[in-house]
Write a protein that holds these residues in place. Structure first.
Motif, PDB file in Angstrom:
ATOM      1  N   ILE A   1      -8.742  -0.108  37.878  1.00 53.69           N
ATOM      2  CA  ILE A   1      -7.918  -0.556  36.745  1.00 53.69           C
ATOM      3  C   ILE A   1      -8.345   0.092  35.434  1.00 53.69           C
ATOM      4  CG2 ILE A   1      -7.462  -2.771  37.860  1.00 53.69           C
ATOM      5  CD1 ILE A   1      -9.488  -4.053  36.025  1.00 53.69           C
ATOM      6  N   SER A   2      -9.277   1.009  35.454  1.00 52.97           N
ATOM      7  CA  SER A   2      -9.716   1.672  34.229  1.00 52.97           C
ATOM      8  C   SER A   2      -8.566   2.466  33.617  1.00 52.97           C
ATOM      9  CB  SER A   2     -10.889   2.612  34.518  1.00 52.97           C
ATOM     10  OG  SER A   2     -11.304   3.285  33.344  1.00 52.97           O
ATOM     11  N   GLY A   3      -8.323   2.271  32.336  1.00 50.11           N
ATOM     12  CA  GLY A   3      -7.257   2.979  31.637  1.00 50.11           C
ATOM     13  C   GLY A   3      -5.938   2.245  31.597  1.00 50.11           C
ATOM     14  N   LEU A   4      -5.794   1.166  32.374  1.00 52.75           N
ATOM     15  CA  LEU A   4      -4.561   0.384  32.341  1.00 52.75           C
ATOM     16  C   LEU A   4      -4.514  -0.492  31.091  1.00 52.75           C
ATOM     17  CD1 LEU A   4      -4.276  -0.799  36.071  1.00 52.75           C
ATOM     18  CD2 LEU A   4      -3.232   1.216  34.992  1.00 52.75           C
ATOM     19  N   ALA A   5      -3.342  -0.994  30.767  1.00 52.38           N
ATOM     20  CA  ALA A   5      -3.191  -1.877  29.621  1.00 52.38           C
ATOM     21  C   ALA A   5      -3.981  -3.165  29.832  1.00 52.38           C
ATOM     22  CB  ALA A   5      -1.716  -2.196  29.382  1.00 52.38           C
ATOM     23  N   ALA A   6      -4.365  -3.805  28.733  1.00 54.07           N
ATOM     24  CA  ALA A   6      -5.194  -5.013  28.822  1.00 54.07           C
ATOM     25  C   ALA A   6      -4.516  -6.104  29.642  1.00 54.07           C
ATOM     26  CB  ALA A   6      -5.511  -5.522  27.413  1.00 54.07           C
ATOM     27  N   SER A   7      -3.215  -6.269  29.505  1.00 57.48           N
ATOM     28  CA  SER A   7      -2.517  -7.311  30.260  1.00 57.48           C
ATOM     29  C   SER A   7      -2.536  -7.021  31.760  1.00 57.48           C
ATOM     30  CB  SER A   7      -1.076  -7.431  29.768  1.00 57.48           C
ATOM     31  OG  SER A   7      -0.404  -6.178  29.896  1.00 57.48           O
TER      32      SER A   7
END
Length: 537
Positions: free
Chosen positions: A394-400
């Motif tokens: 999940i690195s780089g994905l949006a916080a939500s």
């Protein structure tokens, strides 16, 4: 008794005149204080330089070649380096204060500089002549002469002297003499070009090469630049670059989440070295897809008291990712102004404690008559590694998106880990080696689980640890900081260099361009020089 308020004039103009007089007196007093500070630092630098020359002469006369004497000379050179930089920085501050006051600026007495070696190539740069007289507009200009300003500049592995020719013209109509201004140098009556200054700064603070080693290397290349001269340039550059540091500091402290950490740095004291600290606060929003550019901010202190992070983060409100150092605790209190910070602890720190007990090779060497590996520690490492596997995905994905994935996949693993650790801890004795790492996590469980509630939080504090790696490596090269102010200057310069690196900018090229342009840019355009806005010429 007559109060001061009773003596104030009733007339508005008289009141204004009194205010202006008081303001001028205050400005003069401040300028005088700055001048006196410059005089004191110059005197200390002069004394240190003379003491160093005396010790070198004694060594030549008496033939002492002991290792202790050599270390003493190195120590004195490092002290002189910091004092010369302090004096140069204070001289510039005095000159700046004198512009708005009646106090005369302080000018240091510097040793006369030798002419540049004749073997260096000369590049003649002629400033374009005016087409008409700027005074009366007449086009009848006749060349009166020219002044040449020599600037020592460097091209990688090639030295040269740039001769900036400023032709003089006189107007036959009004007899007004016209000449372009001299090129800008960081130090008063300076001679070092921006590329040379950038190389000196980057070698010292980016490559951890003290100025005495740089001076020796330049000498082998045929350029005599003393440590005192180099330190003079470093101090002046620190003063010129301060506006950029202020902008980077404001950018870092405006973040919603910061990584924080510190490392030791020996600071020279009277007859000993104190174990000082370098603190770093890193803004890096890239793991959760943030658009803000990354930046790193550094501070220095002589000790590790909790007052330092309180002062550094006085205006910060958000998430602090750090280790479990107790000095951060006041930042998380509910009555803190402007509000408590959110604590997010580092899982890499916690995993490291278990990994030490699960390392088969290390344990076999350390404890020969015991079990070479702890199965409980190995199980803890495996459970924590499962969380790291999710984080890599999940690195780089949006916080939500990160928060949703963690609630679905990470939370069950975290809950199972907590139940398992509490069960195992109940079976362990107080003297067990596993009790410490388990208690370390369970007592701070809310800090370790904060990442489940906010997608901006990272699982580790590795960003701050990477930012301090340079100091950890550099300690082997420069051994210690020459003074507390020298440590602060190192933190100042590494803030600029590390921020450039985080934005994939060549620090040396960036510093060279900044030093060449910063004097001509108005204050409202300084943002153009920040590493994330800068474009290589």
């Amino acid at each position: 008794m007559i109060e001061a308020a009773d003596q104030l004039p009733d007339d508005l103009e008289a009141m204004r005149a009194l205010y202006l007089a008081e303001r001028a007196a205050r400005i003069d007093a401040e300028a005088l204080a700055v001048r006196e500070q410059a005089e004191r630092t110059h005197a200390r630098a002069l004394i240190a330089r003379l003491q160093l020359e005396i010790e070198k002469l004694k060594r030549e006369i008496h033939g002492s070649r002991s290792e202790r004497k050599a270390r003493l000379l190195d120590q004195m050179e490092l002290q002189l380096e910091e004092l010369e930089a302090d004096a140069s920085e204070d001289e510039l501050a005095s000159a700046k204060a004198a512009r708005t006051s009646t106090v005369q600026a302080f000018e240091r007495r510097r040793p006369s500089r030798k002419p540049f070696p004749e073997h260096l190539p000369r590049e003649r740069v002629v400033v374009a002549a005016p087409e008409s007289c700027p005074c009366c507009g007449s086009g009848k200009l006749a060349k009166l002469g020219e002044d040449i300003t020599e600037t020592l500049e460097v091209i990688p592995r090639q030295w040269k002297v740039i001769q900036t020719v400023r032709e003089k013209f006189t107007c036959r109509e009004c007899e007004k003499i016209t000449q372009p201004p001299a090129p800008f140098h960081v130090t008063p009556r300076g001679f070092a070009g921006p590329n040379l200054l950038a190389m000196i700064l980057f070698e010292k603070f980016g490559q951890h090469q003290p100025l005495n080693r740089q001076s020796e290397r330049y000498g082998r290349e045929g350029i005599e630049l003393s440590v005192s001269t180099l330190a003079d340039q470093v101090g002046a550059c620190a003063g010129v670059l301060r506006p950029l540091h202020v902008l980077i500091e404001a950018h870092v402290l405006a973040a919603g989440r910061l990584h924080g950490d510190d490392t030791t740095v020996p600071i020279l004291a009277r007859g000993k070295t104190d174990t000082g600290r370098i603190w770093t606060y890193v803004r890096d929003d890239r793991p959760f897809g943030g658009a803000s550019p990354p930046a790193a901010l550094y501070y220095a202190s002589r000790d590790r008291r909790q007052e330092h992070p309180e002062r550094h983060l006085k205006g910060f409100a958000g998430i602090l990712q750090a280790d479990a150092y107790g000095g951060y605790n006041p930042l998380f209190k509910a009555d803190r102004i402007p509000g408590p910070l959110t604590q997010a602890l580092c899982w890499a720190h916690a995993r490291r404690k278990f990994f030490v007990l699960a390392d088969i090779a290390a344990n076999a060497k350390r404890r020969k008559n015991t079990e070479p590996i702890s199965p409980i520690a190995l199980e803890a490492v495996k459970r924590i590694d499962a969380l790291f596997d999710i984080e890599r995905e999940i690195s780089g994905l949006a916080a939500s998106e990160r928060q949703g994935r963690r609630r679905r996949d990470s939370r069950p693993l975290v809950n199972a880990l907590e139940d398992w650790m509490r069960t195992e801890r109940a079976r362990l004795s107080r003297a067990s080696l596993l009790a410490e790492p388990i208690d370390y996590m369970l007592k701070r469980w809310s800090g370790f689980t904060a990442f489940l509630e906010d997608g901006r939080i990272c699982l580790t504090n590795n960003a701050a640890e990477r930012a301090l790696r340079g100091f950890a490596l550099g300690r082997k090269s420069w051994l210690f900081a020459g003074s507390e102010r020298g440590a602060e200057r190192a933190a100042f310069m590494v803030t600029l260099i590390s921020t450039a690196k985080l934005n994939d900018v060549d620090p040396q090229a960036w510093l060279a361009d900044v030093l060449a342009r910063i004097n001509d840019l108005p204050v409202h355009q300084l943002d153009e020089l920040l590493p994330w806005n800068w474009k290589s010429p």
